[in-house]
Design a protein around this motif. Sequence first.
Motif, PDB file in Angstrom:
ATOM      1  N   ALA A 217      35.542  22.723  25.858  1.00  0.00           N
ATOM      2  CA  ALA A 217      36.409  21.998  26.794  1.00  0.00           C
ATOM      3  C   ALA A 217      35.919  22.305  28.203  1.00  0.00           C
ATOM      4  CB  ALA A 217      37.857  22.467  26.642  1.00  0.00           C
ATOM      5  N   PRO A 218      36.133  21.368  29.116  1.00  0.00           N
ATOM      6  CA  PRO A 218      35.695  21.670  30.483  1.00  0.00           C
ATOM      7  C   PRO A 218      36.462  22.878  31.048  1.00  0.00           C
ATOM      8  CG  PRO A 218      36.702  19.462  30.318  1.00  0.00           C
ATOM      9  CD  PRO A 218      36.834  20.096  28.988  1.00  0.00           C
ATOM     10  N   VAL A 219      35.736  23.743  31.799  1.00  0.00           N
ATOM     11  CA  VAL A 219      36.370  24.911  32.427  1.00  0.00           C
ATOM     12  C   VAL A 219      36.148  24.819  33.933  1.00  0.00           C
ATOM     13  CG1 VAL A 219      36.268  27.419  32.693  1.00  0.00           C
ATOM     14  CG2 VAL A 219      36.147  26.402  30.412  1.00  0.00           C
ATOM     15  N   ASN A 220      37.237  24.914  34.647  1.00  0.00           N
ATOM     16  CA  ASN A 220      37.173  24.868  36.108  1.00  0.00           C
ATOM     17  C   ASN A 220      36.774  26.244  36.631  1.00  0.00           C
ATOM     18  OD1 ASN A 220      37.582  24.641  38.813  1.00  0.00           O
ATOM     19  ND2 ASN A 220      39.680  23.825  38.664  1.00  0.00           N
ATOM     20  N   ALA A 221      35.689  26.294  37.423  1.00  0.00           N
ATOM     21  CA  ALA A 221      35.213  27.591  37.954  1.00  0.00           C
ATOM     22  C   ALA A 221      36.299  28.279  38.777  1.00  0.00           C
ATOM     23  CB  ALA A 221      33.960  27.385  38.793  1.00  0.00           C
ATOM     24  N   ALA A 222      37.191  27.504  39.356  1.00  0.00           N
ATOM     25  CA  ALA A 222      38.262  28.097  40.167  1.00  0.00           C
ATOM     26  C   ALA A 222      39.236  28.905  39.311  1.00  0.00           C
ATOM     27  CB  ALA A 222      39.019  27.009  40.917  1.00  0.00           C
ATOM     28  N   GLU A 223      39.213  28.698  38.009  1.00  0.00           N
ATOM     29  CA  GLU A 223      40.104  29.460  37.130  1.00  0.00           C
ATOM     30  C   GLU A 223      39.423  30.685  36.531  1.00  0.00           C
ATOM     31  OE1 GLU A 223      41.447  26.545  34.292  1.00  0.00           O
ATOM     32  OE2 GLU A 223      43.209  26.085  35.502  1.00  0.00           O
ATOM     33  N   VAL A 224      38.167  30.944  36.997  1.00  0.00           N
ATOM     34  CA  VAL A 224      37.406  32.083  36.472  1.00  0.00           C
ATOM     35  C   VAL A 224      37.404  33.186  37.527  1.00  0.00           C
ATOM     36  CG1 VAL A 224      35.192  32.850  35.544  1.00  0.00           C
ATOM     37  CG2 VAL A 224      35.963  30.503  35.154  1.00  0.00           C
ATOM     38  N   ASP A 225      37.694  34.415  37.110  1.00  0.00           N
ATOM     39  CA  ASP A 225      37.667  35.561  38.034  1.00  0.00           C
ATOM     40  C   ASP A 225      36.427  36.403  37.788  1.00  0.00           C
ATOM     41  OD1 ASP A 225      40.130  35.019  39.271  1.00  0.00           O
ATOM     42  OD2 ASP A 225      41.197  35.873  37.544  1.00  0.00           O
ATOM     43  N   LEU A 226      35.914  36.965  38.880  1.00  0.00           N
ATOM     44  CA  LEU A 226      34.798  37.907  38.762  1.00  0.00           C
ATOM     45  C   LEU A 226      35.389  39.317  38.730  1.00  0.00           C
ATOM     46  CD1 LEU A 226      31.780  38.496  38.721  1.00  0.00           C
ATOM     47  CD2 LEU A 226      31.764  38.277  41.214  1.00  0.00           C
ATOM     48  N   LEU A 227      35.198  40.012  37.623  1.00  0.00           N
ATOM     49  CA  LEU A 227      35.719  41.379  37.456  1.00  0.00           C
ATOM     50  C   LEU A 227      34.533  42.322  37.273  1.00  0.00           C
ATOM     51  CD1 LEU A 227      38.710  40.694  35.004  1.00  0.00           C
ATOM     52  CD2 LEU A 227      38.732  40.811  37.503  1.00  0.00           C
ATOM     53  N   PRO A 228      34.756  43.609  37.344  1.00  0.00           N
ATOM     54  CA  PRO A 228      33.634  44.540  37.164  1.00  0.00           C
ATOM     55  C   PRO A 228      32.890  44.268  35.851  1.00  0.00           C
ATOM     56  CG  PRO A 228      35.523  45.716  38.010  1.00  0.00           C
ATOM     57  CD  PRO A 228      35.990  44.318  37.715  1.00  0.00           C
ATOM     58  N   GLY A 229      31.626  43.909  35.959  1.00  0.00           N
ATOM     59  CA  GLY A 229      30.768  43.757  34.792  1.00  0.00           C
ATOM     60  C   GLY A 229      30.959  42.480  33.998  1.00  0.00           C
ATOM     61  N   ARG A 230      31.923  41.638  34.372  1.00  0.00           N
ATOM     62  CA  ARG A 230      32.179  40.448  33.551  1.00  0.00           C
ATOM     63  C   ARG A 230      32.908  39.402  34.379  1.00  0.00           C
ATOM     64  NH1 ARG A 230      37.916  41.187  31.151  1.00  0.00           N
ATOM     65  NH2 ARG A 230      38.607  42.997  32.299  1.00  0.00           N
TER      66      ARG A 230
ATOM     67  N   SER B 291      32.727  26.811  28.816  1.00  0.00           N
ATOM     68  CA  SER B 291      33.045  25.462  28.340  1.00  0.00           C
ATOM     69  C   SER B 291      32.318  25.184  27.023  1.00  0.00           C
ATOM     70  CB  SER B 291      32.707  24.417  29.407  1.00  0.00           C
ATOM     71  OG  SER B 291      31.307  24.316  29.549  1.00  0.00           O
ATOM     72  N   PHE B 292      31.129  25.764  26.861  1.00  0.00           N
ATOM     73  CA  PHE B 292      30.443  25.616  25.571  1.00  0.00           C
ATOM     74  C   PHE B 292      31.212  26.347  24.480  1.00  0.00           C
ATOM     75  CE2 PHE B 292      26.273  25.367  28.119  1.00  0.00           C
ATOM     76  CZ  PHE B 292      26.413  23.999  28.275  1.00  0.00           C
ATOM     77  N   GLN B 293      31.724  27.536  24.820  1.00  0.00           N
ATOM     78  CA  GLN B 293      32.455  28.318  23.816  1.00  0.00           C
ATOM     79  C   GLN B 293      33.790  27.666  23.469  1.00  0.00           C
ATOM     80  OE1 GLN B 293      32.875  32.349  25.146  1.00  0.00           O
ATOM     81  NE2 GLN B 293      30.674  32.679  25.375  1.00  0.00           N
TER      82      GLN B 293
ATOM     83  N   PRO C   3      43.253  31.464  31.466  1.00  0.00           N
ATOM     84  CA  PRO C   3      43.913  30.538  30.535  1.00  0.00           C
ATOM     85  C   PRO C   3      43.510  30.771  29.079  1.00  0.00           C
ATOM     86  CG  PRO C   3      43.137  29.345  32.466  1.00  0.00           C
ATOM     87  CD  PRO C   3      42.596  30.733  32.569  1.00  0.00           C
ATOM     88  N   SER C   4      42.227  31.155  28.839  1.00  0.00           N
ATOM     89  CA  SER C   4      41.796  31.344  27.451  1.00  0.00           C
ATOM     90  C   SER C   4      41.778  32.811  27.062  1.00  0.00           C
ATOM     91  CB  SER C   4      40.393  30.773  27.258  1.00  0.00           C
ATOM     92  OG  SER C   4      39.465  31.520  28.053  1.00  0.00           O
ATOM     93  N   GLY C   5      41.873  33.686  28.076  1.00  0.00           N
ATOM     94  CA  GLY C   5      41.774  35.124  27.812  1.00  0.00           C
ATOM     95  C   GLY C   5      40.360  35.577  27.479  1.00  0.00           C
ATOM     96  N   ARG C   6      39.393  34.715  27.707  1.00  0.00           N
ATOM     97  CA  ARG C   6      38.015  35.081  27.347  1.00  0.00           C
ATOM     98  C   ARG C   6      37.269  35.744  28.519  1.00  0.00           C
ATOM     99  NH1 ARG C   6      35.097  32.185  22.616  1.00  0.00           N
ATOM    100  NH2 ARG C   6      36.832  31.070  21.656  1.00  0.00           N
ATOM    101  N   SER C   7      36.357  36.634  28.174  1.00  0.00           N
ATOM    102  CA  SER C   7      35.462  37.261  29.157  1.00  0.00           C
ATOM    103  C   SER C   7      34.019  36.987  28.762  1.00  0.00           C
ATOM    104  CB  SER C   7      35.658  38.780  29.173  1.00  0.00           C
ATOM    105  OG  SER C   7      36.901  39.098  29.735  1.00  0.00           O
ATOM    106  N   VAL C   8      33.145  36.973  29.751  1.00  0.00           N
ATOM    107  CA  VAL C   8      31.702  36.925  29.482  1.00  0.00           C
ATOM    108  C   VAL C   8      31.044  38.017  30.331  1.00  0.00           C
ATOM    109  CG1 VAL C   8      29.605  35.528  29.491  1.00  0.00           C
ATOM    110  CG2 VAL C   8      31.833  34.425  29.185  1.00  0.00           C
ATOM    111  N   PRO C   9      30.275  38.909  29.694  1.00  0.00           N
ATOM    112  CA  PRO C   9      29.599  39.952  30.481  1.00  0.00           C
ATOM    113  C   PRO C   9      28.579  39.337  31.444  1.00  0.00           C
ATOM    114  CG  PRO C   9      29.484  40.427  28.115  1.00  0.00           C
ATOM    115  CD  PRO C   9      29.994  39.026  28.252  1.00  0.00           C
ATOM    116  N   LEU C  10      28.390  40.030  32.582  1.00  0.00           N
ATOM    117  CA  LEU C  10      27.436  39.522  33.576  1.00  0.00           C
ATOM    118  C   LEU C  10      26.029  39.437  32.996  1.00  0.00           C
ATOM    119  CD1 LEU C  10      28.508  41.179  36.956  1.00  0.00           C
ATOM    120  CD2 LEU C  10      29.055  38.915  36.057  1.00  0.00           C
TER     121      LEU C  10
END
Lengths: 286, 785
Positions: B567-580, B562-564, B585-592
């Motif tokens: 805009a507010p980001v709903n945690a329910a729309e975020v997936d946990l994938l290997p390492g990130r 949401s800082f990046q 919706p935004s196509g963005r990833s953040v490494p663990l």
Amino acid sequence: MEVFFPRTLAELWPLKAANPESAVMAGGTDLLVRLRKTGERPPAIIALERLAELRRMSIEGGGLRIGAAVTIGELAASEIVRDALPALWQAAAALGSPPVRHGATVGGNMCTASPAGDTLPPLYVYGAAVAVAGAAGCRRLPIGDFILGPGRTSLAPGEIVTDIIVPLPTGGAFSAYYKVGKRRAMAIAVASLAVCIVRTADGAAGKVRLAWGSVGPTVISLPAVEAFLAGKRLAPDVLRQAGAMAAAAVLPIDDVRASAGYRRSLAGNLLLKLAALGDDEQEDGR
Amino acid sequence: MSQSDWRSNRPPAGGVQEIGRVAPRADAAAKVTGAERYAADYYPENYVWAGVKRAGVPHARIMGVDTASARALPGVVAVLTHKDIGGKNRLGIFEKDQPILADGVVRHCGDAVALAVAETKEALTAALAAIRVDCEPLAAVFAPEEALAAGAPIVHEGRGGGNLLLESEICFGKAREALAGCRHAVELTVELGWQEHAFLETQTGVAWQEADGSLTIVASTQTPFRDRLELAEALGLTLDRIRVTAPYLGGGFGGKDGVTVQGFLALAALHSGGRPVKIWYSREESILAGTKRHPATVTYRLGCDADGVFQALDCRLVFDTGAYASLGTEVFALALEHAGGPYRIANVAVHGKIVYTNNPVAGAFRGFGVPQAAAGIEQAVDELARVAGFDPLAMRRKNAVGCGDTTPTGVVIGRPAGLAECLAQVERHPLWRERQTWREGAPPFKRRGVGVAAVYHGMGFGPAVADYANAKLELTAEGRITVCAGVADMGQGNATTCLQIVSHALGQPYGDMELVLPDTARTLPSASSSASRTTFTYGNALIGAAGVLRERILARGALLLSFQLLAPVNAAEVDLLPGRIYHAPSGRSVPLKVIAGFMDAAERTATYSYTCPVNRQAIPTGGNLRLHGYPHRIFSYAVKLARVEVDTLTGEARVCDFLSCVEAGRVLNPQLYEQQLHGGAAQGLGYALFEDFAVSGGEIATGDLATYILPTALDVPDMETVSVAVSEDEGPFGMKGVGEVVIDGVLPAVANAVAEAAGVRVTKGTLTAEKILAALRAGGREATR
């Protein structure tokens, strides 16, 4: 404790003379177990494993000369032994486990002189001789004279066994080793039987040699049973009668592995393993 | 000594490991290359050896222990007796009856009388030999019936109840009357011997005092947390002064369920002048001092009606616990609960006693009383089928319990139960279907038999003792996952399963994970590696902890995003994938690793506490067994089949084929599951045919592995396994415990096969060739073609 590795017999004799209290070790599979168990610590060990003279196998004058430091594993891998001395080959394959066979030797099995030594009953039925040498010279004696009792041999101080000489049975002889242990490997024989039978042209047993292990203080030979079977077809009834004679004649003991009574039964019953031989003959005859 | 110097937490290699698939063992590479450090492999700098002076007599009063001459020997650091112990000097679970070092009385040959500490093993041996123990022999008892006779010598003087450790009865209906009215009935007595665990790694460990004087113990133990409790009480220390860690065990099987060397280690480390101490039993000492499976005599009377429906069971089970209770009362309770087998029987009388003697100490051993009970009921069922003329497998099907049924000991099965399916699978299996052809194909002088046995096994500790686990996971500052495995892995592979569960739950690859083995300082208090409950309980806790950590990662990740995105980001729309994490919706990833940097250490650590539900059923009988585990809630089921060929000349029995059909819920890792089935069957075959543990006058006659006969690879057949994977929804991913049901019933399956082959049943102890030959003779089949 000092450990010596002589490379020739010429190096060995002075070492033995200089270390009269030393223990002689071939494979160590009996000696090291004994030292651990008793806490004995001989001042020195003379290892025979690098003596090339004791590691040879060769055919000499109708017999197989087996160096005392030939391992049981080498016996079990030998085609000559497999083809010409099947009872010895089966006994070698039944002794201990691969790592034990890798270390244990024919000479060691002989000198330990246990009535349960797997190679001994076959060597009895083949009429093997034991070649013994010391600084003063060599002598050769039948296996039955070499082994005197459990753990006792006629080896004099300063002597070692150099070879076992096994006459090769004539063609057509049947020989085998039957062992009952408490499991299929790593087992000390509860009872065993080696047989060597030369058959006559009509399929009956001609010359019969039998030797039982683990049913007496030494390997047991029973000439009366051999004589009873000689000339007869090895039908189950005949073998049962011979078995009853054997069961009555052996001298087993009770120990943690088995009762004397069970060993006595086995001494007799194991002869019935030869009934299959009778079957083969019948089939041959048809 | 730095932590990294003695921790074992290499990361395993590999990707995401899904549940239900073969996940490679995390310990495989390290173990086969010899890199893994078992407790036996620890040689701390400047360590000294500790060793134990054993009694050598079965029952005696200690008049004095002279340690002076031993102390005076060169290289001897300390010689200690019970007088050097600050606490109660008593170990035990319910019955705290076992001293670390004997104080007044010796109760079995392996009792520890004094402890020596020395620079070298040679000096230790000399010191132990120089300790003089002045003993006055006492009359001793070596069999339960002797021990219960009036005027018998008492093993624990002053104890209420004398030599009777526990007696109990579970009764429903009118067993004796109903038996009298049965169309068919049989009676059978089976005697069962001891069984030695014979783990590869004998009891061992190291210990030292830290700079603050507290104790650290590295031991081969199934129970690090309970050890700490027991040691604190026995030695008079507070819990915070003792740290226990459990590296991978080189085998346990119940023989390391509780304190073995830990008391000696702690005591020695308190008197070693600050130097680390090491103890490592020889095989002979391991056999002399270690616990065994309980010998038992079980008498069964079982009856059925004309249709083969079981009507009545009357049985008596007598257990010999030896000199100390150990886990005897719990073993006994489980045996009684399972005494009637997995059948519906309305009229039941189960009576049992467990008795002290001056024999070696019996305790926990994989199966925990059920192998003895199964040996009785499963041979009785076969005898009844024979007498009544029923097929033994069909008779078992007819009487098998299912969900909603009541077991013979009154337990209402309230959870899914796959026994009927196991029986059906075995009935369809070629090893059973083609049995007649196989029997008839016996070579000359051989006889063949095919035997089956059906078993069930209650999982966990029962209603009285909390079956709990506290899992801990950490997202490291580097973005990796640290999995704290709080329950010892004694070889069964549960550490790997912990990684697999977390890998699956968080979708993170093996290669990004680290394992922390049980350590009272780093993992959280969890109950023992035992009772077929290890993965069930700890796995449930781990799933909970993974859920907590996942939510935190996603919440922090959403915040970062949401800082990046401004805009507010709903945690329910975020997936946990290997390492990130990934925001679709935004196509963005953040490494663990970045997310980890956004969390403080406390947030990065997730814990979860789980306690197993218990069976709260009110049962009007067997009340004094409740404290010891009766009744259970969840059971695993199995059917065993053995094809045995008997040599009529020698009595030798060869198991030609063996089938284990097991219902232990869903399978998390088919490879580890199959390893349990194979290992349990092999150990059961040892119990049935080979491991003839001999004791005479309290002295062990089979005190080494040359005389105590374990089966070798040549004695164990290729084995077939069938899994009936019914989901147990209370278990992690539907699983149930499998570690013990795999050994239950192996002995009676073999015994039933031998009885068919020999014509006469062998009922006294191990089925050795000698006994089988006697049976063949009794049946007129000796030396028959």
